[in-house]
Enzyme design. Structure first.
Site, PDB file in Angstrom:
ATOM      1  N   PHE A  49      -4.631  -0.788   9.999  1.00 34.96           N
ATOM      2  CA  PHE A  49      -5.133  -0.962   8.653  1.00 34.96           C
ATOM      3  C   PHE A  49      -6.343   0.214   8.883  1.00 34.96           C
ATOM      4  CE2 PHE A  49      -3.496  -4.653   7.737  1.00 34.96           C
ATOM      5  CZ  PHE A  49      -3.149  -4.795   6.489  1.00 34.96           C
ATOM      6  N   ASN A  63      -9.221   1.309   8.274  1.00 36.26           N
ATOM      7  CA  ASN A  63     -10.912   1.062   8.855  1.00 36.26           C
ATOM      8  C   ASN A  63     -10.634   0.986  10.513  1.00 36.26           C
ATOM      9  OD1 ASN A  63      -9.944  -1.425   8.589  1.00 36.26           O
ATOM     10  ND2 ASN A  63     -11.938  -2.081   7.622  1.00 36.26           N
ATOM     11  N   TYR A  82       0.817  -1.225   0.174  1.00 38.10           N
ATOM     12  CA  TYR A  82      -0.025   0.054   0.078  1.00 38.10           C
ATOM     13  C   TYR A  82       0.800   1.427  -0.076  1.00 38.10           C
ATOM     14  CZ  TYR A  82      -3.556  -3.233   1.481  1.00 38.10           C
ATOM     15  OH  TYR A  82      -4.587  -4.340   1.356  1.00 38.10           O
ATOM     16  N   ASN A 117     -13.447   5.744   5.842  1.00 43.67           N
ATOM     17  CA  ASN A 117     -13.166   4.832   6.745  1.00 43.67           C
ATOM     18  C   ASN A 117     -12.439   5.153   7.737  1.00 43.67           C
ATOM     19  OD1 ASN A 117     -15.312   2.986   5.649  1.00 43.67           O
ATOM     20  ND2 ASN A 117     -13.897   1.942   4.393  1.00 43.67           N
ATOM     21  N   ASP A 177      -6.147  11.364   2.923  1.00 40.64           N
ATOM     22  CA  ASP A 177      -6.489  11.725   1.656  1.00 40.64           C
ATOM     23  C   ASP A 177      -8.033  12.183   1.693  1.00 40.64           C
ATOM     24  OD1 ASP A 177      -6.969   8.784   2.598  1.00 40.64           O
ATOM     25  OD2 ASP A 177      -7.985   8.263   0.571  1.00 40.64           O
ATOM     26  N   HIS A 181      -4.537   6.172  -0.793  1.00 36.92           N
ATOM     27  CA  HIS A 181      -5.014   6.434   0.462  1.00 36.92           C
ATOM     28  C   HIS A 181      -3.684   6.461   1.649  1.00 36.92           C
ATOM     29  CE1 HIS A 181      -8.785   5.469   2.163  1.00 36.92           C
ATOM     30  NE2 HIS A 181      -8.830   4.424   2.317  1.00 36.92           N
TER      31      HIS A 181
END
Length: 190
Positions: free
Chosen positions: A61, A63, A14, A109, A88, A19
């Site tokens: 992560f 969320n 990622y 999220n 973001d 994000h």
């Protein structure tokens, strides 16, 4: 004590995604200010400190980001108004930068998790990443790398947002808004 939180997802998969712009800004701040790593497993994130300023990259992560922020907030007894979240924002064009205190999560999220764990009245540094044509493509879009064209401006954008964050340490939110808000990346390159 001020806490800067960059939102993102852990792992190399990622690293370069839209994000993870919050993580990138935290990395720049930590480097610029030579902050030292004070991470502990309990914080559920990478935590750095310089003087009375903390920099957090939750490793839960996106969320579940609120869990990490809540733990650090309580451990260091940080007021909600002293928490600045860099994230973001697909509702802004690439390179736009906006600042606000409180508000809704807009379907993000990471913000949804923060709101649930610590409340809504923190400062938000919204970094525009543009949006896909169709709403159904949003999660795929934010989990993809920046385009080649965007990558050419990314370091400039990250530097600008990091400068705005440093300004937030000594200036009022409205002052920082008037100096550092951007409509798009052209505002930096013009």
């Amino acid at each position: 004590m001020t806490l800067f939180v960059g939102l993102g997802n852990p792992g190399t998969k990622y690293e370069e995604t839209r994000h993870n712009i919050g993580f990138k800004v935290i990395d720049r701040l930590v480097e610029d200010l030579a902050a030292r790593n004070i991470s502990k497993n309990a914080f559920q994130g990478e935590l750095y400190r310089v003087a009375n300023t903390l920099f957090l990259k939750p490793t839960t992560f996106m969320n579940l980001s609120g869990r990490s922020v809540e733990t650090v907030k309580h451990f260091f007894k940080i007021d909600l108004g002293e928490i600045i979240v860099i994230h973001d924002d697909i509702d802004l064009p690439f390179g736009a930068v906006r600042f606000k205190k409180g508000g809704g999560h807009g379907g993000h999220n990471g913000l949804r998790s923060l709101d649930a764990h610590i409340g809504k009245e923190y400062i938000r540094v919204r970094v525009g990443v543009g949006k896909p044509e169709h709403k159904s493509q949003v999660s795929d879009y934010v989990l993809h790398d920046f385009s080649e064209e965007e990558q050419q401006s990314l370091e400039t954008l990250i530097g600008h947002v990091a400068a705005a964050c440093k300004a937030l340490l000594s200036e009022e939110l409205n002052e920082v808004k008037s100096k550092y808000s951007l409509k798009s990346i052209e505002g930096l390159e013009g």
